[in-house]
Design an enzyme around this catalytic site. Structure first.
Site, PDB file in Angstrom:
ATOM      1  CD  GLU A 114      -2.487   8.640   1.914  1.00 47.86           C
ATOM      2  OE1 GLU A 114      -1.526   7.856   1.887  1.00 47.86           O
ATOM      3  OE2 GLU A 114      -3.054   8.996   2.962  1.00 47.86           O
ATOM      4  CB  SER A 168       4.486  10.167  11.149  1.00 44.02           C
ATOM      5  OG  SER A 168       3.194   9.605  11.080  1.00 44.02           O
ATOM      6  CE  LYS A 214      -1.578   2.924   2.651  1.00 46.55           C
ATOM      7  NZ  LYS A 214      -1.385   4.181   1.893  1.00 46.55           N
ATOM      8  CD  GLU A 228      10.119  13.296  11.322  1.00 45.19           C
ATOM      9  OE1 GLU A 228       8.981  12.882  11.605  1.00 45.19           O
ATOM     10  OE2 GLU A 228      10.936  12.635  10.652  1.00 45.19           O
ATOM     11  CB  CYS A 240      13.613   8.820   8.130  1.00 42.75           C
ATOM     12  SG  CYS A 240      14.630   7.555   7.388  1.00 42.75           S
TER      13      CYS A 240
HETATM   14  P1  NAD Z   1       2.544   9.083   7.474  1.00 44.01           P
HETATM   15  O1  NAD Z   1       2.706   8.446   8.804  1.00 44.01           O
HETATM   16  O2  NAD Z   1       1.617  10.242   7.352  1.00 44.01           O
HETATM   17  O3  NAD Z   1       2.041   8.006   6.381  1.00 44.01           O
HETATM   18  C1  NAD Z   1       2.681   6.755   6.249  1.00 44.01           C
HETATM   19  C2  NAD Z   1       1.642   5.735   5.775  1.00 44.01           C
HETATM   20  O4  NAD Z   1       0.622   5.609   6.768  1.00 44.01           O
HETATM   21  C3  NAD Z   1       0.948   6.122   4.480  1.00 44.01           C
HETATM   22  O5  NAD Z   1       0.855   4.984   3.654  1.00 44.01           O
HETATM   23  C4  NAD Z   1      -0.429   6.619   4.921  1.00 44.01           C
HETATM   24  O6  NAD Z   1      -1.448   6.303   4.005  1.00 44.01           O
HETATM   25  C5  NAD Z   1      -0.672   5.877   6.224  1.00 44.01           C
HETATM   26  N1  NAD Z   1      -1.407   6.682   7.216  1.00 44.01           N
HETATM   27  C6  NAD Z   1      -1.358   8.040   7.388  1.00 44.01           C
HETATM   28  N2  NAD Z   1      -2.135   8.397   8.430  1.00 44.01           N
HETATM   29  C7  NAD Z   1      -2.688   7.281   8.925  1.00 44.01           C
HETATM   30  C8  NAD Z   1      -3.589   6.999  10.004  1.00 44.01           C
HETATM   31  N3  NAD Z   1      -4.066   7.969  10.772  1.00 44.01           N
HETATM   32  N4  NAD Z   1      -3.937   5.716  10.231  1.00 44.01           N
HETATM   33  C9  NAD Z   1      -3.453   4.710   9.464  1.00 44.01           C
HETATM   34  N5  NAD Z   1      -2.604   4.928   8.421  1.00 44.01           N
HETATM   35  C10 NAD Z   1      -2.226   6.182   8.153  1.00 44.01           C
HETATM   36  O7  NAD Z   1       4.026   9.458   6.976  1.00 44.01           O
HETATM   37  P2  NAD Z   1       4.418  10.327   5.706  1.00 44.01           P
HETATM   38  O8  NAD Z   1       4.086  11.748   5.981  1.00 44.01           O
HETATM   39  O9  NAD Z   1       3.941   9.693   4.471  1.00 44.01           O
HETATM   40  O10 NAD Z   1       6.009  10.151   5.723  1.00 44.01           O
HETATM   41  C11 NAD Z   1       6.867  10.957   6.495  1.00 44.01           C
HETATM   42  C12 NAD Z   1       7.240  10.289   7.794  1.00 44.01           C
HETATM   43  O11 NAD Z   1       7.833   9.008   7.535  1.00 44.01           O
HETATM   44  C13 NAD Z   1       8.282  11.057   8.576  1.00 44.01           C
HETATM   45  O12 NAD Z   1       7.927  11.046   9.941  1.00 44.01           O
HETATM   46  C14 NAD Z   1       9.569  10.284   8.355  1.00 44.01           C
HETATM   47  O13 NAD Z   1      10.550  10.420   9.366  1.00 44.01           O
HETATM   48  C15 NAD Z   1       9.043   8.884   8.297  1.00 44.01           C
HETATM   49  N6  NAD Z   1       9.971   7.994   7.608  1.00 44.01           N
HETATM   50  C16 NAD Z   1      10.703   7.150   8.368  1.00 44.01           C
HETATM   51  C17 NAD Z   1      11.637   6.318   7.782  1.00 44.01           C
HETATM   52  C18 NAD Z   1      12.471   5.405   8.626  1.00 44.01           C
HETATM   53  O14 NAD Z   1      13.246   4.640   8.081  1.00 44.01           O
HETATM   54  N7  NAD Z   1      12.342   5.441   9.937  1.00 44.01           N
HETATM   55  C19 NAD Z   1      11.809   6.343   6.400  1.00 44.01           C
HETATM   56  C20 NAD Z   1      11.025   7.213   5.630  1.00 44.01           C
HETATM   57  C21 NAD Z   1      10.105   8.041   6.257  1.00 44.01           C
END
Ligand code: NAD
Length: 485
Positions: A178, A229, A175, A385, A284
């Protein structure tokens, strides 16, 4: 780019989602709508899981050497269509072309590693664990796995998981985020047309949080890999725990870079500028806070300021651009409000990227390189962050003080030190509680054959992404004890 509604890829068919909920996909460099993404329903996730479940036994009984050959082909296809994918990612995610190239290269490296799956999956054996009794341990796949991935590496992050899982004999549901699903759409079009995994072995479902709940709650999914996140990582970790799934959740980060008084500034400054502003700070592993130890503070601050001012900001699709936009207007607003907060809390804004304009791209989500000096622990910009092109500078008296700042932060993803002293580097790597560390390196990114993931509030689970270890996540170790005489 044509306006396109992304589809789900289920059982080797491209299917339009029946969901009534759709989101616009925008080009971060212009703000223009370039496509639409459905928020697929739980039923559609269920269809993908059913297809994966149906495909499982035949795939599981396919010899690992044969499974590996699909990945040889995949590598060839990704190399052949390299620049086509890069262009889509740069429009989809707003990255510079070089950044899109770098992440596709990393994705290909994952594929290269899983080509060695027959060796990676091998178990152990020992004769005579007792008289005439032998013991063998073997790794067996488990069934259907799924990955939920973030927007900031739309090419690479899905590849941290599905090639490893599928090479082990599992089947898979991806998945993607989006916010930029076009990259995985083009990659899976190539996979469908030119690699030809058996139907159902790997599937893609687009969507948001309802699709995520459907994945975490589905009884036939054996394990989930999540990257995003920390707030959402916690939700996914808990939900998978409740349904008894294997789970690995990689969350957010706040990465500190320590610069010792003996550091070589000529090498340190370009590395830091790249680490802070690459991908517009949306990594990240991005350097978010520089901790200057002692007298290096002033020359370091002056050199960082001079270098950051020279960064060329603009649309990532143009070759000479060094920093693109952030992903969305909402995210831009979030980063700007952190800058406002830093000013309010008394940090010294020595470079302000809030008003940046890119000619011809007035609707783009651009923020210029930003630097705060005089940051102290406890300020919001020091602790949280930001995930944008904002670098803070702190001054401390000693390496111990710097380590103390790192230990007290809630995150534990990555940290780096710049020094010419082996003793300082050793003390730092020994004590600082972060899982990915750089010594005279700004972005400490483990490659495909090492584990990737943090600690503290940056990681929930125990087995990290890729590397040798992830084979344990995607398999069960079965131990067989035998007596024949
Ligand atoms: P996000 O948490 O908003 O989204 C990640 C995924 O979760 C997406 O597929 C999204 O559809 C889903 N999602 C979003 N909100 C949700 C909810 N309330 N309930 C269930 N699913 C939900 O993250 P983002 O903004 O797409 O990416 C940025 C974040 O990812 C940053 O915090 C970054 O540090 C982190 N990140 C971490 C790593 C790592 O290796 N630790 C790598 C890349 C990104």
């Amino acid at each position: 780019m044509d306006l396109k509604t992304v589809r789900n890829y289920i059982n080797d068919e491209w299917v339009e989602s029946k969901s009534r909920e759709m989101l616009d996909i925008t080009d971060p460099a212009t703000g223009g709508v370039i496509g639409r993404v459905p928020l697929s329903t739980a039923g559609e996730v269920g269809e993908a899981v059913d297809a994966a479940q149906e495909a499982y036994w035949d795939w599981r009984t396919t010899p690992p050497v044969t499974r590996a050959r699909y990945f040889y082909k995949l590598k060839e296809v990704l190399e052949d269509k390299f620049e086509d994918i890069v262009k889509v990612t740069s429009i989809d995610a707003g990255k510079t072309l070089d950044e899109s190239r770098a992440e596709l290269r990393r994705a290909i490296e994952m594929v290269e590693v899983v080509c060695g799956i027959p060796s990676l999956m091998m178990g152990d054996s020992l004769e005579d664990v007792a008289n005439n009794i032998d013991c063998v341990s073997t790794r067996q796949p488990l069934g259907v796995f799924a990955a939920i991935t973030p927007y900031n590496f739309p090419t690479m992050v899905p590849f941290w998981f599905w090639p490893f899982a599928v090479a082990c004999g599992n089947t898979f549901v991806v998945k993607p985020s989006e916010q930029d699903p076009l990259t995985q759409e083009i990659i899976f079009e190539l996979i469908a047309d030119e690699v030809g995994f058996p139907p159902g072995v790997v599937n893609v479902v687009n969507g948001g949080k309802d699709a995520v709940s459907a994945i975490t709650g589905h009884p036939d999914i054996k394990g989930v890999s999540f990257v995003g996140s920390s707030n959402v990582a916690r939700i996914v970790y808990k939900a998978c725990g409740e349904t008894g799934k294997r789970v690995q959740c990689l969350g957010g980060a706040k990465n500190f870079v320590v610069v010792m008084p003996d550091a070589n500034l000529e090498a340190t400054v370009p590395a830091l500028v790249h680490a802070a502003y690459g991908c517009a700070g949306q990594r990240c592993l991005a350097a978010s806070e520089v901790i200057a130890v002692g007298d290096i503070h002033k020359p370091l601050r002056d050199a960082l300021l001079a270098a950051a001012k020279k960064i060329r900001v603009g649309p990532g699709t143009e070759e000479n651009i060094q920093m693109g936009p952030v992903i969305s207007p909402e995210h831009k607003q979030r980063v700007l409000s952190y800058i406002d907060k830093g000013v309010e809390e008394g940090a010294d804004l020595i470079l302000d990227g809030r008003g940046v304009k890119v000619e011809g791209h007035e609707g783009g989500y651009f923020i210029g390189p930003t630097i705060f000096d005089g940051v102290t622990p406890g300020m919001t910009i020091a602790d949280e962050e930001i995930f944008g092109p904002v670098l803070g500078i702190m001054k401390v008296g000693s390496l111990d003080d710097a380590i103390d700042v790192i230990q007290k932060n809630n995150y534990g993803n990555a940290t780096c030190i710049f020094t010419t002293s082996g003793a300082s580097a050793r003390e730092f790597t020994y004590k600082a509680e972060c899982s990915m560390m750089g010594i005279n390196i700004g972005i400490a990114a483990p490659m495909a054959f090492f584990p990737f993931g943090g600690t503290k509030g940056s990681f929930f689970g125990d087995i990290k992404a890729h590397g040798r270890e992830v084979i344990d996540f995607f398999t069960d170790k079965k131990v067989i004890i035998t007596r024949w005489i």
